[in-house]
Scaffold this motif. Sequence first.
Motif, PDB file in Angstrom:
ATOM      1  N   THR A   1       5.066   8.215  -5.006  1.00  0.00           N
ATOM      2  CA  THR A   1       5.705   6.838  -4.230  1.00  0.00           C
ATOM      3  C   THR A   1       5.620   5.617  -5.217  1.00  0.00           C
ATOM      4  O   THR A   1       6.642   4.877  -5.341  1.00  0.00           O
ATOM      5  N   ARG A   2       4.654   5.340  -5.788  1.00  0.00           N
ATOM      6  CA  ARG A   2       4.397   4.151  -6.588  1.00  0.00           C
ATOM      7  C   ARG A   2       5.429   4.184  -7.604  1.00  0.00           C
ATOM      8  O   ARG A   2       6.317   2.895  -8.130  1.00  0.00           O
ATOM      9  N   GLU A   3       5.580   5.134  -8.355  1.00  0.00           N
ATOM     10  CA  GLU A   3       6.715   5.176  -9.582  1.00  0.00           C
ATOM     11  C   GLU A   3       8.102   4.975  -9.118  1.00  0.00           C
ATOM     12  O   GLU A   3       8.865   4.502  -9.549  1.00  0.00           O
TER      13      GLU A   3
ATOM     14  N   GLN B   1       0.796   8.169  -6.357  1.00  0.00           N
ATOM     15  CA  GLN B   1       1.463   7.681  -7.568  1.00  0.00           C
ATOM     16  C   GLN B   1       2.988   8.121  -7.480  1.00  0.00           C
ATOM     17  O   GLN B   1       3.603   7.064  -8.229  1.00  0.00           O
TER      18      GLN B   1
ATOM     19  N   GLU C   1      -2.603   2.175  -4.280  1.00  0.00           N
ATOM     20  CA  GLU C   1      -2.623   3.585  -3.342  1.00  0.00           C
ATOM     21  C   GLU C   1      -3.938   3.609  -2.790  1.00  0.00           C
ATOM     22  O   GLU C   1      -4.709   3.465  -3.075  1.00  0.00           O
TER      23      GLU C   1
ATOM     24  N   ARG D   1       3.135  -5.826  -6.427  1.00  0.00           N
ATOM     25  CA  ARG D   1       1.773  -5.065  -6.559  1.00  0.00           C
ATOM     26  C   ARG D   1       1.598  -3.771  -5.624  1.00  0.00           C
ATOM     27  O   ARG D   1       1.737  -4.298  -4.524  1.00  0.00           O
ATOM     28  N   MET D   2       1.295  -2.826  -6.337  1.00  0.00           N
ATOM     29  CA  MET D   2       1.181  -1.422  -5.355  1.00  0.00           C
ATOM     30  C   MET D   2      -0.213  -0.976  -5.543  1.00  0.00           C
ATOM     31  O   MET D   2      -0.471  -0.871  -6.684  1.00  0.00           O
TER      32      MET D   2
ATOM     33  N   ALA E   1       8.873   1.434  -7.890  1.00  0.00           N
ATOM     34  CA  ALA E   1       8.874   0.563  -9.055  1.00  0.00           C
ATOM     35  C   ALA E   1      10.238   0.565  -9.613  1.00  0.00           C
ATOM     36  O   ALA E   1      10.738  -0.272  -9.926  1.00  0.00           O
TER      37      ALA E   1
ATOM     38  N   THR F   1       0.805  -1.276   0.214  1.00  0.00           N
ATOM     39  CA  THR F   1       0.144  -0.115  -0.009  1.00  0.00           C
ATOM     40  C   THR F   1       0.835   1.310  -0.181  1.00  0.00           C
ATOM     41  O   THR F   1       1.909   1.560   0.925  1.00  0.00           O
ATOM     42  N   VAL F   2       0.645   2.011  -1.032  1.00  0.00           N
ATOM     43  CA  VAL F   2       1.479   3.383  -1.145  1.00  0.00           C
ATOM     44  C   VAL F   2       0.713   4.631  -0.914  1.00  0.00           C
ATOM     45  O   VAL F   2      -0.775   4.485  -1.402  1.00  0.00           O
TER      46      VAL F   2
END
Length: 355
Positions: A59-61, A57, A81, A78-79, A64, A53-54
Amino acid sequence: MSQRLFPEWYPQDAIQLTWPTRESDWAPQLERIEATLEAMVVAIARYQGVLITVPDQSTRERLAATFANLGITADRVRMVEAPADDTWARDHGPIGVERDGKVVLLDYTFTGWGGKFPAQRDNALTQCLAASGTFVTAVESRDMVLEGGGIETDGQGTLLTTEACLLNENRNPQLSRDEVEARLRADFGVERVLWLKHGHLEGDDTDSHIDTLARFCDPQTIAYVRCNDRDDPHHAALAAMEEELLALRQSNGAPYRLVALPWPKPCFDPEDGHRLPATYANFLIINGAVLVPTYADAADAQALRTLAEAFPDRDIVPIDCRSVIRQHGSLHCLTMQLPRGTLAAPGAPQDDEER
């Protein structure tokens, strides 16, 4: 209706993590805790998937790119938001049960360990994940206050817990002991609830979660923390807990095989000097491996050897958790296992057999 609480060694789709932010209590040491979590993701991804869980976006990028540079393939992580207050997925994550051969996730009320810390977003996190389509299975809400770190099971009808946590007036003051047991039996299909009266760790915010003290390694084996230093303030309570464990019996009347874990030297917060809750009982069982918290202590090697003997068919993977205990938890507290059959596609690879 057939129902049971999955033991941790049941095959898993993924380990759930909640990533920290600069707005959380981790802000002063964000880089250190992120490095620890990255090491955990690298270790877990060797064996199975990771659900993270992030907060946004960006933080996700960023993650990744980090994971790609660390050699982790995209199918392993798998992330999603979703907002959160903190990182302790063990206590705000869903608890998986098997009901008539299907996985069901139970979403209990999380109050920040009895109102000690903000928890509104953490408490809503499982429903956010469900609404996003993350889970392929049903998610059922429960109004009972319960944290995943407060319970242990052998997967065969026995639940192990502590009175200091589950019977604490800051959790479910309206419920008697018998009523708490009745709910545990109804939700988890357990036939026996084994209560420990003794045992605690200084610096622990959870009111003696069982996962800091004693853990099932298999239906016959319990690993537990032992303090041999009579001058340590933990000695008396942990010795009393050891006596309780010695008196426990399996459902067939046989004593449990008890595996004593070593006691690390005291760890203290570098800023104000309070003691931190370092414990080797906070290990994590995943598909094919056991991740073990370490503290740059001489006892680390003994803990790894001891757990290797308790889990002879699994790899033993050390994770430096000195950063984690700064916020009064350890490795297991950061995680929640999601049983096989939990995740919607794209899900974790399901190529590991139950051990």
